[in-house]
Design a protein around this motif. Structure first.
Motif: not given
Ligand SMILES: C[S@@+](CC[C@H](N)C(=O)[O-])C[C@H]1O[C@@H](n2cnc3c(N)ncnc32)[C@H](O)[C@@H]1O
Ligand SMILES: [Zn+2]
Length: 279
Positions: A93-100
């Motif tokens: 899984x990639x969280x693109x723009x994952x913040x904190x």
């Protein structure tokens, strides 16, 4: 799952190899791990500003808000709407723009509880966000990087998540496997309507952030989730304001009016769209 594996040099996309506390490409480009374990893969020449993305204060406010679990229904909906065909024993899984890092951390925890092993990569252009994320969860590969040029090989992931973010669809498609899926999460028409009514003299007509039809992707499913959140102090109200675009869009007068509230119950209205990669 070893972290920081299967990544690419952001300059030439050559494979990166781990050497103790560095990632090194065959052409000699070297990226050192930060103390908290993340890697900065945003080359200076790709930076449009000195301190891109969300500021330290915005990240701290979002972290304080999300830690109160007001948005946990979003995590639950992501899990319950996840396309069944995509679920496998080891999910990349990639969280693109994952913040904190709130969502990727919670998603990993819930998948582990279901016996699904995850290889999770979270990236954000804000070093403040990634620093906070890397302290939250040590089992994720956290990167300072940009969606505009993802530092990872083709077909690296089974799923790409873009939550309230800035999608770059051609890059998302490139890093997704043949059967890969993309999730876009954005706010719906009534999201925080009570807050907006305080901040603005008139509410503008709703415009979805993204069209349902995308060149590189076909829509699999679309759903909405509505729930209420109660904020019982001015401090919590300000934390929420800081993580929304209204922080900058609202007028001084609007923000002053909001300061007169010590408690607010707000509608959350969130849209979830799952896409599959077109071949
Ligand atoms: C509204 S926040 C959402 C963060 C997180 N997904 C969440 O929902 O808590 C948008 C994030 O996108 C990041 N961002 C902005 N431009 C970006 C880019 N080109 N590539 C990756 N992240 C970016 C910002 O730094 C910020 O953390
Ligand atoms: Zn290189």
């Amino acid at each position: 799952m070893p972290i920081l594996n299967n990544l690419s040099c952001p300059i030439d996309l050559a494979p990166l190899h781990r050497n103790e506390r560095s990632l090194i490409c065959p052409h000699g480009h070297t990226y050192d791990l930060a103390k908290s374990g993340y890697v900065n893969l945003l080359p200076v020449q790709n930076k449009r500003s000195k301190d891109p993305g969300d500021s330290k204060e915005m990240v701290a406010a979002r972290q304080a808000f999300l830690n109160q679990q007001h948005y946990f229904p979003i995590v639950e909906t992501i899990l319950s709407s996840w396309p069944e065909d995509n679920l496998r024993g080891d999910l990349r899984i990639l969280d693109a723009g994952c913040g904190e890092g709130y969502y990727l951390n919670e998603i990993g925890r819930l998948f582990t509880a279901q016996g699904i092993v995850t290889d999770r990569v979270g990236l954000d252009i804000s070093k403040w966000a990634v620093t906070a994320a890397s302290k939250r969860d040590k089992d994720v590969s956290w990167l300072v990087a940009s969606n505009a040029r993802l530092p990872m090989p083709n077909e690296r992931f089974d799923a790409v998540l873009c939550l309230f973010g800035f999608p770059v669809f051609a890059e998302f498609s490139r890093v997704l496997s043949e059967s890969g899926v993309l999730l876009l999460v954005e706010s719906g028409e009534d999201h925080l309507i009570e807050l907006r009514k305080i901040l603005y003299p008139a509410i503008h007509e709703y415009k979805p952030t993204f069209a349902s039809e995308l060149a590189d992707f076909g829509l699999i499913s679309e759903s909405s989730k509505r729930f209420f959140i109660t904020l019982d102090s001015q401090e919590k109200i300000q934390q929420l304001l800081s993580m929304t675009p209204h922080m900058h869009k609202a007028s001084y007068e609007g923000r002053e009016l909001l300061k007169q509230h010590d408690s607010l119950t707000l509608t959350a209205d969130i849209k979830f769209r799952w896409y599959q990669k077109k071949h």
